[in-house]
Structures are given as structure tokens and as C-alpha cells.
Design a protein around this motif. Structure first.
Motif, short mmCIF file in Angstrom:
data_model
loop_
_atom_site.label_atom_id
_atom_site.label_comp_id
_atom_site.label_asym_id
_atom_site.label_seq_id
_atom_site.Cartn_x
_atom_site.Cartn_y
_atom_site.Cartn_z
N PHE A 29 0.82 -1.20 0.00
CA PHE A 29 0.00 0.00 0.00
C PHE A 29 0.86 1.26 0.00
O PHE A 29 0.60 2.19 -0.76
N SER A 30 1.90 1.31 0.83
CA SER A 30 2.74 2.51 0.87
C SER A 30 3.53 2.68 -0.42
O SER A 30 3.78 3.79 -0.85
N ARG A 31 3.91 1.57 -1.06
CA ARG A 31 4.64 1.65 -2.32
C ARG A 31 3.74 2.24 -3.40
O ARG A 31 4.19 3.06 -4.21
N VAL A 32 2.46 1.90 -3.39
CA VAL A 32 1.53 2.44 -4.37
C VAL A 32 1.40 3.95 -4.18
O VAL A 32 1.40 4.71 -5.14
N TRP A 33 1.30 4.42 -2.94
CA TRP A 33 1.18 5.85 -2.67
C TRP A 33 2.42 6.61 -3.13
O TRP A 33 2.32 7.71 -3.65
N ARG A 34 3.61 6.03 -2.94
CA ARG A 34 4.84 6.70 -3.35
C ARG A 34 4.96 6.81 -4.86
O ARG A 34 5.57 7.74 -5.37
N GLU A 35 4.37 5.86 -5.60
CA GLU A 35 4.52 5.84 -7.04
C GLU A 35 3.45 6.64 -7.77
O GLU A 35 3.51 6.78 -8.98
N LEU A 36 2.48 7.18 -7.04
CA LEU A 36 1.44 7.98 -7.69
C LEU A 36 2.01 9.30 -8.19
O LEU A 36 2.90 9.88 -7.60
N SER A 37 1.43 9.77 -9.27
CA SER A 37 1.83 11.03 -9.86
C SER A 37 1.31 12.20 -9.02
O SER A 37 0.24 12.11 -8.40
N PRO A 38 2.03 13.31 -8.98
CA PRO A 38 1.53 14.49 -8.27
C PRO A 38 0.18 14.97 -8.82
O PRO A 38 -0.62 15.54 -8.08
N ALA A 39 -0.09 14.72 -10.07
CA ALA A 39 -1.38 15.10 -10.64
C ALA A 39 -2.51 14.33 -9.97
O ALA A 39 -3.59 14.87 -9.73
N VAL A 40 -2.27 13.08 -9.64
CA VAL A 40 -3.28 12.27 -8.96
C VAL A 40 -3.54 12.83 -7.56
O VAL A 40 -4.68 12.94 -7.12
N TYR A 41 -2.47 13.23 -6.86
CA TYR A 41 -2.65 13.85 -5.54
C TYR A 41 -3.48 15.13 -5.65
O TYR A 41 -4.33 15.41 -4.82
N THR A 42 -3.20 15.92 -6.68
CA THR A 42 -3.93 17.17 -6.89
C THR A 42 -5.41 16.89 -7.13
O THR A 42 -6.28 17.54 -6.54
#
Length: 90
Positions: free
Chosen positions: A60-73
Motif C-alpha cells: 500500500f505505501s509503495r503504491v502511494w509513493r509511485e502515484l503522480s503528483p497530478a493524482v494527488y492534486t
């Protein structure tokens, strides 16, 4: 300037020396008074280095680290929009 202070250290060699040769841990002065053996200090230093250096923190933490900043936005904007919608309907 050199001070006359001596410190105990534990040096742990890296198993993969591609980037790092050693990890150096400075032992607290009061650790020796607690009845801790040298072997226990070395084992604790190895455990800390192994956990810190990239132990598997889960999928789960690996998936969060690999997300694009656009997805966070987009997730942040969606969350704020949801809060506004709930506030407007209440």
C-alpha cells in the motif's frame, strides 16, 4: 578545534556496497550503564539499518509513493469539492 571527548560507535558494513560502504551509529553514553552487551549493540544497529534502509513497508505505501503528483492534486480537489457539497446541502 578538537575536543577531548571520546564516543563509542558501532560500524555496520553494507551488504551491497554499490552506494554505501558503512553505517556508523554513535552509542549513547548511558547505554553502557544499562548492562547492554557489545553483541546486543551490534545486533540492534544491524536491525535499525536494515529497517531504515528500505525494508518492505508494504504494498500500500509503495503504491502511494509511485502515484503522480497530478493524482494527488485531483484527489485533494475532489476531497475539497466533497466537503463543500456536504456543507452546501447541510
Amino acid at each position: 578545534m578538537v575536543k577531548g571527548i571520546s564516543r563509542r560507535v558501532v560500524v555496520v558494513d553494507s551488504p551491497d556496497q554499490r552506494f554505501f560502504e558503512q553505517a556508523i551509529f554513535i552509542v549513547r553514553n548511558d547505554a553502557a550503564g544499562e548492562g547492554v552487551t557489545s553483541k546486543e549493540l551490534v545486533e540492534e544497529a544491524r536491525r535499525v539499518a536494515r529497517n531504515y534502509a528500505g525494508g518492505d513497508h508494504g504494498r500500500f505505501s509503495r503504491v502511494w509513493r509511485e502515484l503522480s503528483p497530478a493524482v494527488y492534486t485531483l484527489m485533494g480537489a475532489g476531497g475539497i469539492g466533497l466537503v463543500w457539497l456536504i456543507a452546501a446541502l447541510a
